[in-house]
Design a protein around this motif. Structure first.
Motif, PDB file in Angstrom:
ATOM      1  N   ALA A 206      35.068   8.416  31.229  1.00 47.99           N
ATOM      2  CA  ALA A 206      34.139   8.505  30.301  1.00 47.99           C
ATOM      3  C   ALA A 206      32.698   8.620  30.751  1.00 47.99           C
ATOM      4  O   ALA A 206      31.612   9.395  30.290  1.00 47.99           O
ATOM      5  N   GLY A 207      32.686   7.874  32.102  1.00 49.91           N
ATOM      6  CA  GLY A 207      31.242   8.061  32.650  1.00 49.91           C
ATOM      7  C   GLY A 207      31.216   8.570  34.025  1.00 49.91           C
ATOM      8  O   GLY A 207      30.199   8.260  34.913  1.00 49.91           O
ATOM      9  N   ARG A 208      31.944   9.535  34.236  1.00 49.11           N
ATOM     10  CA  ARG A 208      31.950  10.430  35.405  1.00 49.11           C
ATOM     11  C   ARG A 208      30.457  10.920  35.521  1.00 49.11           C
ATOM     12  O   ARG A 208      30.021  10.771  36.598  1.00 49.11           O
ATOM     13  N   ASN A 209      30.161  11.646  34.735  1.00 48.87           N
ATOM     14  CA  ASN A 209      28.857  11.988  34.647  1.00 48.87           C
ATOM     15  C   ASN A 209      27.891  10.480  33.943  1.00 48.87           C
ATOM     16  O   ASN A 209      27.972  10.389  32.750  1.00 48.87           O
ATOM     17  N   PRO A 210      26.944   9.934  34.672  1.00 46.08           N
ATOM     18  CA  PRO A 210      26.266   9.010  33.981  1.00 46.08           C
ATOM     19  C   PRO A 210      25.436   9.445  32.808  1.00 46.08           C
ATOM     20  O   PRO A 210      25.105   8.566  32.092  1.00 46.08           O
ATOM     21  N   GLY A 211      25.104  10.459  32.985  1.00 47.42           N
ATOM     22  CA  GLY A 211      24.226  11.000  31.519  1.00 47.42           C
ATOM     23  C   GLY A 211      24.799  11.059  30.455  1.00 47.42           C
ATOM     24  O   GLY A 211      24.318  11.187  29.203  1.00 47.42           O
ATOM     25  N   ARG A 212      26.395  10.897  30.429  1.00 50.22           N
ATOM     26  CA  ARG A 212      26.966  10.851  29.344  1.00 50.22           C
ATOM     27  C   ARG A 212      27.336   9.541  28.645  1.00 50.22           C
ATOM     28  O   ARG A 212      27.663   9.451  27.509  1.00 50.22           O
ATOM     29  N   ILE A 213      26.905   8.475  29.390  1.00 54.55           N
ATOM     30  CA  ILE A 213      27.243   7.006  29.139  1.00 54.55           C
ATOM     31  C   ILE A 213      26.342   6.659  27.842  1.00 54.55           C
ATOM     32  O   ILE A 213      27.079   5.988  26.835  1.00 54.55           O
ATOM     33  N   ILE A 214      25.114   6.800  27.865  1.00 54.03           N
ATOM     34  CA  ILE A 214      24.372   6.179  26.588  1.00 54.03           C
ATOM     35  C   ILE A 214      24.800   6.958  25.427  1.00 54.03           C
ATOM     36  O   ILE A 214      25.001   6.117  24.556  1.00 54.03           O
ATOM     37  N   PRO A 215      24.896   8.149  25.346  1.00 47.51           N
ATOM     38  CA  PRO A 215      25.186   8.858  23.814  1.00 47.51           C
ATOM     39  C   PRO A 215      26.562   8.749  23.508  1.00 47.51           C
ATOM     40  O   PRO A 215      26.979   8.479  22.475  1.00 47.51           O
ATOM     41  N   SER A 216      27.390   8.781  24.524  1.00 46.23           N
ATOM     42  CA  SER A 216      28.878   9.068  24.169  1.00 46.23           C
ATOM     43  C   SER A 216      29.878   7.893  24.418  1.00 46.23           C
ATOM     44  O   SER A 216      30.805   7.868  24.009  1.00 46.23           O
ATOM     45  N   VAL A 217      29.340   6.806  24.986  1.00 43.17           N
ATOM     46  CA  VAL A 217      30.113   5.402  25.111  1.00 43.17           C
ATOM     47  C   VAL A 217      29.216   4.613  24.661  1.00 43.17           C
ATOM     48  O   VAL A 217      29.581   3.741  23.269  1.00 43.17           O
ATOM     49  N   LEU A 218      28.044   4.134  24.860  1.00 41.91           N
ATOM     50  CA  LEU A 218      27.175   2.940  24.584  1.00 41.91           C
ATOM     51  C   LEU A 218      26.732   3.126  22.941  1.00 41.91           C
ATOM     52  O   LEU A 218      27.001   2.378  22.172  1.00 41.91           O
ATOM     53  N   ARG A 219      26.000   4.242  22.675  1.00 44.04           N
ATOM     54  CA  ARG A 219      25.505   4.515  21.410  1.00 44.04           C
ATOM     55  C   ARG A 219      26.520   4.952  20.596  1.00 44.04           C
ATOM     56  O   ARG A 219      26.512   4.535  19.239  1.00 44.04           O
ATOM     57  N   ALA A 220      27.530   5.570  20.952  1.00 43.86           N
ATOM     58  CA  ALA A 220      28.738   5.909  20.072  1.00 43.86           C
ATOM     59  C   ALA A 220      29.384   4.387  19.594  1.00 43.86           C
ATOM     60  O   ALA A 220      29.497   4.538  18.409  1.00 43.86           O
ATOM     61  N   PHE A 221      29.486   3.705  20.477  1.00 41.63           N
ATOM     62  CA  PHE A 221      30.165   2.338  19.787  1.00 41.63           C
ATOM     63  C   PHE A 221      29.118   1.576  19.112  1.00 41.63           C
ATOM     64  O   PHE A 221      29.425   1.010  17.854  1.00 41.63           O
ATOM     65  N   ALA A 222      27.798   1.312  19.550  1.00 36.93           N
ATOM     66  CA  ALA A 222      26.922   0.608  18.768  1.00 36.93           C
ATOM     67  C   ALA A 222      26.438   1.206  17.440  1.00 36.93           C
ATOM     68  O   ALA A 222      26.486   0.545  16.297  1.00 36.93           O
ATOM     69  N   ASP A 223      26.564   2.507  17.214  1.00 28.76           N
ATOM     70  CA  ASP A 223      25.987   3.430  16.174  1.00 28.76           C
ATOM     71  C   ASP A 223      27.195   3.286  14.966  1.00 28.76           C
ATOM     72  O   ASP A 223      26.914   3.248  14.102  1.00 28.76           O
ATOM     73  N   ALA A 224      28.514   3.008  15.534  1.00 30.03           N
ATOM     74  CA  ALA A 224      29.719   2.897  14.659  1.00 30.03           C
ATOM     75  C   ALA A 224      29.572   1.326  13.984  1.00 30.03           C
ATOM     76  O   ALA A 224      30.287   1.341  13.207  1.00 30.03           O
ATOM     77  N   HIS A 225      28.575   0.535  14.291  1.00 30.86           N
ATOM     78  CA  HIS A 225      28.708  -0.807  13.819  1.00 30.86           C
ATOM     79  C   HIS A 225      27.429  -1.116  13.519  1.00 30.86           C
ATOM     80  O   HIS A 225      26.859  -2.296  13.868  1.00 30.86           O
ATOM     81  N   GLU A 226      26.514  -0.514  12.683  1.00 27.28           N
ATOM     82  CA  GLU A 226      25.125  -0.449  12.540  1.00 27.28           C
ATOM     83  C   GLU A 226      25.143  -1.815  11.353  1.00 27.28           C
ATOM     84  O   GLU A 226      26.096  -2.277  10.659  1.00 27.28           O
ATOM     85  N   GLY A 227      24.277  -2.674  11.688  1.00 28.99           N
ATOM     86  CA  GLY A 227      23.947  -3.785  10.919  1.00 28.99           C
ATOM     87  C   GLY A 227      24.467  -5.114  11.219  1.00 28.99           C
ATOM     88  O   GLY A 227      24.127  -6.250  10.833  1.00 28.99           O
TER      89      GLY A 227
END
Length: 311
Positions: free
Chosen positions: A73-94
């Motif tokens: 998932a993080g082979r390209n470090p530029g994918r990690i924030i939107p596709s790993v970290l934010r994807a998980f955090a944004d799915a659990h707002e609040g």
């Protein structure tokens, strides 16, 4: 040792410097267990061998954890924030969420490493004020002293040998400036100038050069999209024209676009894309399709470089 979030209800970003498997498992499982006990959604994004260590140590406690192989998932470090970290955090707002994220491991190449450090520095901007805790493990045995020093510079808190302390060297903006490195292309790189009228010709040029260097199939389609987005971005935002270069490097095809624009937002391309979003997808798509993206920007212009495996 405790990895409980600092009690300011804001973003917390500790580094865990471990020196053996015991320290790794103890630090990560304690972090996960605390989150599970607090009712926080938890994700673990680390390379597959480490993933199994943590999963085995947690046993049934890990049944509700989201497990992600960071080496993929993080082979390209530029994918990690939107596709790993934010994807998980944004799915659990609040609610506060916890994530173990290990983007730097022994085996990352010297070409990849600057993008890894920039990613770690940018996490602090991407999650400022968010109810998120991200623990980043660093292998103190295998990684160099310089890498560990960069961990201190990109993380406000460092956990080492069971002790948690504020980093005396925390300065992510200085890290971003230091790793905004000029990108030098090889002398034999094929090159073509382009403007709005020559965008189709630039794509045809890139595809022909990539085929001639052994790129095939889906990866050739990926390259076509990357070139289209980079060149169009230069025309729209980079002064109306640019230079496209392409060459082979080991088992990858490298395409690079230089223009006279300045990339003012270092998080450009790292924002998640909403399904209903119109526009603003170009650099996100480049990060998503590439195995690595390197960027340099300054007063004289911007260079964006994409690395894509040939097959």
């Amino acid at each position: 040792m405790t990895t409980t979030a600092l009690r300011d209800d804001s973003f917390v970003h500790p580094a865990l410097v471990y020196r053996d498997d015991h320290e790794y498992v103890e630090g990560t499982t304690r972090f996960v267990s605390e989150g599970v006990a607090a009712g926080e959604p938890v994700a673990v994004a680390v390379p597959a061998p480490r993933l199994e260590l943590v999963r085995d140590a947690l046993g049934p406690l890990g049944d509700g954890v989201r497990w992600i192989d960071m080496a993929r998932a993080g082979r390209n470090p530029g994918r990690i924030i939107p596709s790993v970290l934010r994807a998980f955090a944004d799915a659990h707002e609040g609610v506060r969420v916890r994530i173990v994220g290990e983007p730097v491991w022994h085996g990352r190449t010297a070409v990849e490493y600057p993008a890894c450090v920039q990613h770690e520095a940018l996490i602090n901007r991407a999650f400022a004020g968010r109810d998120v805790t991200i623990l980043c493990p660093y292998d103190g045995r295998a990684l160099s002293h310089e890498v560990i020093a960069d961990a201190h510079a990109t993380h406000p808190v460092v956990i080492s040998a069971g002790r948690r302390s504020a980093s005396l060297f925390y300065d992510p903006d200085a890290v971003l400036a230091r790793f905004n490195q000029a990108l030098c292309h090889p002398p034999g790189a094929a090159a073509v100038r382009f403007d709005a009228e020559l965008l189709p010709a630039a794509r045809d040029f890139a595809l022909a050069e990539a085929r001639g260097r052994g790129m095939t199939g889906v990866r050739l389609q990926d390259l076509n999209l990357v070139v289209a987005e980079l060149t169009t971005n230069s025309v729209v935002h980079g002064g109306g024209s640019g230079t496209l270069r392409i060459w082979a490097e080991d088992e990858q095809i490298v395409c690079e676009v230089r223009d006279e624009g300045r990339l003012s937002d270092p998080l450009a391309g790292r924002y998640p894309v909403r399904p209903d979003q119109i526009g603003g997808r170009g650099l996100f798509l480049v990060h998503f399709l590439s195995d690595l993206v390197r960027v340099h920007t300054g007063d004289s212009g911007t260079t964006l470089r994409s690395y894509i495996a040939r097959t």
